[in-house]
Write a protein that holds these residues in place. Structure first.
Motif, PDB file in Angstrom:
ATOM      1  N   GLN A 103      64.198 -27.296  88.416  1.00  0.00           N
ATOM      2  CA  GLN A 103      63.708 -28.587  87.731  1.00  0.00           C
ATOM      3  C   GLN A 103      62.955 -28.286  86.731  1.00  0.00           C
ATOM      4  OE1 GLN A 103      61.689 -31.332  90.535  1.00  0.00           O
ATOM      5  NE2 GLN A 103      61.236 -32.623  88.817  1.00  0.00           N
ATOM      6  N   VAL A 104      62.143 -27.204  86.927  1.00  0.00           N
ATOM      7  CA  VAL A 104      60.829 -26.856  85.967  1.00  0.00           C
ATOM      8  C   VAL A 104      61.414 -26.044  84.656  1.00  0.00           C
ATOM      9  CG1 VAL A 104      58.768 -25.307  85.349  1.00  0.00           C
ATOM     10  CG2 VAL A 104      59.143 -26.804  87.382  1.00  0.00           C
ATOM     11  N   LEU A 105      62.461 -25.225  84.717  1.00  0.00           N
ATOM     12  CA  LEU A 105      62.922 -24.546  83.800  1.00  0.00           C
ATOM     13  C   LEU A 105      64.244 -25.047  83.146  1.00  0.00           C
ATOM     14  CD1 LEU A 105      62.656 -20.791  85.566  1.00  0.00           C
ATOM     15  CD2 LEU A 105      61.124 -21.894  83.670  1.00  0.00           C
ATOM     16  N   ALA A 106      65.004 -25.917  83.841  1.00  0.00           N
ATOM     17  CA  ALA A 106      66.174 -26.387  83.112  1.00  0.00           C
ATOM     18  C   ALA A 106      66.367 -27.804  83.138  1.00  0.00           C
ATOM     19  CB  ALA A 106      67.488 -25.809  84.161  1.00  0.00           C
ATOM     20  N   THR A 107      66.424 -28.419  84.367  1.00  0.00           N
ATOM     21  CA  THR A 107      66.877 -29.918  84.398  1.00  0.00           C
ATOM     22  C   THR A 107      65.861 -30.996  83.966  1.00  0.00           C
ATOM     23  OG1 THR A 107      66.273 -30.030  86.760  1.00  0.00           O
ATOM     24  CG2 THR A 107      68.547 -29.700  86.281  1.00  0.00           C
ATOM     25  N   ASP A 108      64.685 -30.416  83.964  1.00  0.00           N
ATOM     26  CA  ASP A 108      63.518 -31.185  83.338  1.00  0.00           C
ATOM     27  C   ASP A 108      62.645 -30.176  82.504  1.00  0.00           C
ATOM     28  OD1 ASP A 108      62.076 -33.559  82.934  1.00  0.00           O
ATOM     29  OD2 ASP A 108      60.771 -33.102  84.807  1.00  0.00           O
ATOM     30  N   ALA A 109      63.265 -29.357  81.579  1.00  0.00           N
ATOM     31  CA  ALA A 109      62.775 -28.267  80.894  1.00  0.00           C
ATOM     32  C   ALA A 109      61.653 -29.250  79.814  1.00  0.00           C
ATOM     33  CB  ALA A 109      63.564 -27.526  80.268  1.00  0.00           C
ATOM     34  N   ALA A 110      62.430 -30.327  79.348  1.00  0.00           N
ATOM     35  CA  ALA A 110      61.510 -30.636  78.378  1.00  0.00           C
ATOM     36  C   ALA A 110      60.234 -31.208  78.855  1.00  0.00           C
ATOM     37  CB  ALA A 110      62.292 -32.203  77.601  1.00  0.00           C
ATOM     38  N   GLY A 111      60.230 -31.608  80.062  1.00  0.00           N
ATOM     39  CA  GLY A 111      58.918 -31.911  80.664  1.00  0.00           C
ATOM     40  C   GLY A 111      57.932 -31.028  81.052  1.00  0.00           C
ATOM     41  N   PHE A 112      58.392 -29.546  80.883  1.00  0.00           N
ATOM     42  CA  PHE A 112      57.370 -28.781  81.232  1.00  0.00           C
ATOM     43  C   PHE A 112      57.416 -27.707  79.905  1.00  0.00           C
ATOM     44  CE2 PHE A 112      58.648 -30.289  85.327  1.00  0.00           C
ATOM     45  CZ  PHE A 112      57.501 -30.561  85.907  1.00  0.00           C
ATOM     46  N   ARG A 113      56.276 -27.794  79.271  1.00  0.00           N
ATOM     47  CA  ARG A 113      56.409 -26.855  77.977  1.00  0.00           C
ATOM     48  C   ARG A 113      55.393 -25.487  78.091  1.00  0.00           C
ATOM     49  NH1 ARG A 113      57.260 -29.647  73.374  1.00  0.00           N
ATOM     50  NH2 ARG A 113      55.102 -28.831  72.453  1.00  0.00           N
ATOM     51  N   LYS A 114      55.580 -24.693  77.069  1.00  0.00           N
ATOM     52  CA  LYS A 114      54.832 -23.712  77.046  1.00  0.00           C
ATOM     53  C   LYS A 114      53.239 -23.937  76.441  1.00  0.00           C
ATOM     54  CE  LYS A 114      58.382 -20.154  77.340  1.00  0.00           C
ATOM     55  NZ  LYS A 114      59.093 -18.795  76.694  1.00  0.00           N
ATOM     56  N   PHE A 154      65.635 -13.368  84.734  1.00  0.00           N
ATOM     57  CA  PHE A 154      65.644 -13.549  83.417  1.00  0.00           C
ATOM     58  C   PHE A 154      64.973 -15.068  82.825  1.00  0.00           C
ATOM     59  CE2 PHE A 154      68.422  -9.983  83.676  1.00  0.00           C
ATOM     60  CZ  PHE A 154      67.846  -9.124  82.928  1.00  0.00           C
ATOM     61  N   GLY A 155      64.352 -15.897  83.716  1.00  0.00           N
ATOM     62  CA  GLY A 155      64.064 -17.105  83.669  1.00  0.00           C
ATOM     63  C   GLY A 155      65.329 -17.921  83.796  1.00  0.00           C
ATOM     64  N   GLY A 156      65.316 -18.988  82.918  1.00  0.00           N
ATOM     65  CA  GLY A 156      66.301 -19.996  82.929  1.00  0.00           C
ATOM     66  C   GLY A 156      66.474 -21.219  82.045  1.00  0.00           C
ATOM     67  N   GLY A 157      67.228 -21.796  82.274  1.00  0.00           N
ATOM     68  CA  GLY A 157      67.425 -22.970  81.261  1.00  0.00           C
ATOM     69  C   GLY A 157      67.535 -22.815  79.751  1.00  0.00           C
ATOM     70  N   PRO A 158      66.839 -23.737  78.984  1.00  0.00           N
ATOM     71  CA  PRO A 158      66.982 -23.459  77.297  1.00  0.00           C
ATOM     72  C   PRO A 158      66.249 -22.312  76.912  1.00  0.00           C
ATOM     73  CG  PRO A 158      65.925 -25.605  77.667  1.00  0.00           C
ATOM     74  CD  PRO A 158      66.345 -24.836  79.229  1.00  0.00           C
ATOM     75  N   ARG A 159      65.265 -21.910  77.819  1.00  0.00           N
ATOM     76  CA  ARG A 159      64.413 -20.835  77.283  1.00  0.00           C
ATOM     77  C   ARG A 159      64.630 -19.275  77.893  1.00  0.00           C
ATOM     78  NH1 ARG A 159      59.968 -22.742  73.965  1.00  0.00           N
ATOM     79  NH2 ARG A 159      60.009 -20.312  73.752  1.00  0.00           N
ATOM     80  N   ALA A 160      66.041 -19.242  78.654  1.00  0.00           N
ATOM     81  CA  ALA A 160      66.263 -18.108  79.192  1.00  0.00           C
ATOM     82  C   ALA A 160      66.312 -16.999  78.185  1.00  0.00           C
ATOM     83  CB  ALA A 160      67.702 -18.369  79.716  1.00  0.00           C
ATOM     84  N   CYS A 161      65.876 -15.669  78.648  1.00  0.00           N
ATOM     85  CA  CYS A 161      65.607 -14.582  77.879  1.00  0.00           C
ATOM     86  C   CYS A 161      66.967 -14.372  77.328  1.00  0.00           C
ATOM     87  CB  CYS A 161      65.345 -13.445  78.747  1.00  0.00           C
ATOM     88  SG  CYS A 161      65.244 -11.775  77.982  1.00  0.00           S
ATOM     89  N   ILE A 162      66.625 -14.093  75.889  1.00  0.00           N
ATOM     90  CA  ILE A 162      68.153 -13.967  74.948  1.00  0.00           C
ATOM     91  C   ILE A 162      68.382 -12.474  75.094  1.00  0.00           C
ATOM     92  CG2 ILE A 162      66.589 -12.905  72.964  1.00  0.00           C
ATOM     93  CD1 ILE A 162      68.393 -14.724  71.019  1.00  0.00           C
ATOM     94  N   GLY A 163      67.609 -11.439  75.580  1.00  0.00           N
ATOM     95  CA  GLY A 163      67.892 -10.058  75.724  1.00  0.00           C
ATOM     96  C   GLY A 163      68.493  -9.729  77.240  1.00  0.00           C
ATOM     97  N   GLN A 164      69.131 -10.751  77.932  1.00  0.00           N
ATOM     98  CA  GLN A 164      69.627 -10.147  79.094  1.00  0.00           C
ATOM     99  C   GLN A 164      70.610  -9.117  79.197  1.00  0.00           C
ATOM    100  OE1 GLN A 164      70.529 -13.728  81.875  1.00  0.00           O
ATOM    101  NE2 GLN A 164      69.423 -14.939  80.617  1.00  0.00           N
ATOM    102  N   HIS A 165      71.591  -9.278  78.355  1.00  0.00           N
ATOM    103  CA  HIS A 165      72.793  -8.233  78.458  1.00  0.00           C
ATOM    104  C   HIS A 165      72.217  -6.796  78.001  1.00  0.00           C
ATOM    105  CE1 HIS A 165      76.450  -6.510  78.122  1.00  0.00           C
ATOM    106  NE2 HIS A 165      76.487  -6.314  76.882  1.00  0.00           N
TER     107      HIS A 165
END
Length: 450
Positions: free
Chosen positions: A64-75, A392-403
């Motif tokens: 919920q925090v990282l993905a489904t409601d990501a806009a509701g939990f900001r950096k 690697f986190g998750g949602g729209p802010r998942a780590c770009i360098g996973q691979h």
């Protein structure tokens, strides 16, 4: 039943959990999940100077925090503000349209096809490390120290190409100072302004100036060279253009470079060190991994194409990242009152999700402290909730360098196992959580050449 306030650890009179947060916050989070549940309210510090935040420890809550409601939990929290002030507003810390623009610009540089081109550099640097290990006294090396050096050399070479050695010394000297400074400021209730001439402020400012100056020098020389700069990541970044034809300014390139240096070496170093440490502790798993290496590679240096042919080493690495996730704690700030599980997190509250805790949650992991690579067979991975495991986190802010991180670690482990048998000298490694998970003591192992 929905309660309006999550439970809190008892803590000490007046200061709550302040001492536990300073002494051993990772175990505090584990204990809080076990005793208070999947949503916990932490209070630390005396009245008037209190820090308050919420821990969300279930897989469903993390999703919920990282993905489904990501806009509701900001950096927007203190931690990211400190990182932003220290190493710039790169992909890790930027938000909203600025983040989306950066992601669109940088994403093509991290496609699987592009990252696979770095396999030769990864293996070259690993062979260079092995050559140095041959001189180790009694054949004993510290896997934490050596993995950090290897990961830093590799990412510096991929970022800077021929300029890697000059940048390496500056990064090794400056990053530990900045890391400690950011972590300390993020955890204390009162932070002196950065321009005050305190010893900590002066040390951090000097480290930042040196780091910035080195990056700016290399970027300026690379841009002056034009197309002669080569195909390292810095050259590609300096030449990258968005859909509108806009490219990054020099300061923006520096911000991205610093984030790549920080995230690209510390996280991979942690994963690699603990994967090798766990193999050194478990000879049966080490023998199985080595058998796979010998069967697939037959003595040759691995390539990117071999990555998918080394499934057991990949399972070992994933299990190491479960037990020792480099991003042990991930922070956000709630935009509005939000129900998570049976509790409401109020608007403006700081929130953490913690792979360190969720990766040990007994609802998803049987005997969670046991090392068991078989947890990551395809069948067992599919049977678990998506966010029971999120190194690697998750949602729209998942780590770009996973691979990149996975490729580097798997290939490096394969090269090490071709050359040596590992036997652990240290069984327990003390840990702390800074910007990333950090070993505060050695993870020594004895190497026996094959």
């Amino acid at each position: 039943m929905i309660t309006q306030q999550a439970p809190s650890p008892a803590g000490l009179p007046l200061i709550g959990s302040m001492m536990d947060l300073q002494r051993d916050r990772l175990n505090l989070y584990l204990r809080a999940r076990r005793e208070q549940g999947d949503v916990v309210r932490f209070v630390a510090g005396p009245p008037g100077l209190r820090v308050e935040f919420y821990g969300v420890f279930s897989a469903e809550g993390a999703q919920q925090v990282l993905a489904t409601d990501a806009a509701g939990f900001r950096k927007d929290n203190t931690y990211y503000a400190e990182v932003r002030a220290a190493v710039g507003n790169g992909l890790l810390t930027s938000q909203d349209e600025e983040y989306l623009a950066q992601r669109r610009l940088i994403q093509p540089l991290f496609t699987r096809r592009r990252v696979d081109r770095y396999a030769d550099a990864i293996c070259d640097e690993t062979h260079r490390a092995l050559a140095e290990w041959r001189a180790a006294e009694d054949g004993v090396v510290d896997l934490v120290e050596e993995s950090t050096r290897l990961a830093l050399r590799t990412v510096a070479r991929i970022l800077f190409g021929a300029d890697a050695d000059s940048a390496l010394d500056v990064v090794q000297r400056c990053f530990p100072t900045i890391n400690a400074y950011v972590t300390n400021r993020a955890l204390v209730p009162v932070r002196p302004p950065r321009h005050w001439p305190t010893p900590a402020n002066r040390r951090a400012a000097a480290a930042q100036r040196e780091l910035y100056a080195e990056c700016d020098r290399i970027i300026a020389e690379r841009r002056a060279a034009g197309g002669e700069g080569g195909q390292d990541l810095l050259g590609l970044l300096a030449e990258a253009q968005g859909p509108d034809g806009a490219s990054l300014e020099a300061s923006q390139v520096r911000d991205q470079v610093l984030i790549f240096l920080l995230a690209g070496h510390e996280t991979t170093a942690t994963s690699l060190a603990f994967a090798l440490h766990l193999l050194a502790l478990h000879p049966d798993a080490q023998d199985r991994a080595r058998e796979e290496v010998d069967r697939v590679l037959r003595g040759r240096t691995p390539t990117a194409e071999d990555y998918s042919e080394l499934p057991y080493i990949t399972m070992v690495l994933k299990e190491a990242m479960r037990l020792f996730p480099a991003a042990a704690v991930i922070g956000r700030r709630a935009v509005a009152d939000t129900r998570v599980g049976d509790h409401v997190i109020p608007a403006g509250a700081d929130v953490i999700v913690a792979p360190w805790v969720t990766h040990r949650h007994p609802a998803y992991w049987e005997d969670p402290e046991r090392f068991d690579p078989e947890r990551f067979t395809p069948e067992r991975e599919k049977a678990r909730p998506r966010y029971a495991y999120f190194p690697f986190g998750g949602g729209p802010r998942a780590c770009i360098g996973q691979h990149f991180s996975m490729l580097e670690s798997v290939l490096a482990i394969a090269v090490v196992l071709q050359a040596y048998r590992l036997r652990a000298v240290d069984t327990d490694v003390p840990l702390d959580s800074g910007i990333t998970l950090q070993a505060t003591g050695p993870a020594r192992c004895r190497l026996t050449p094959r």
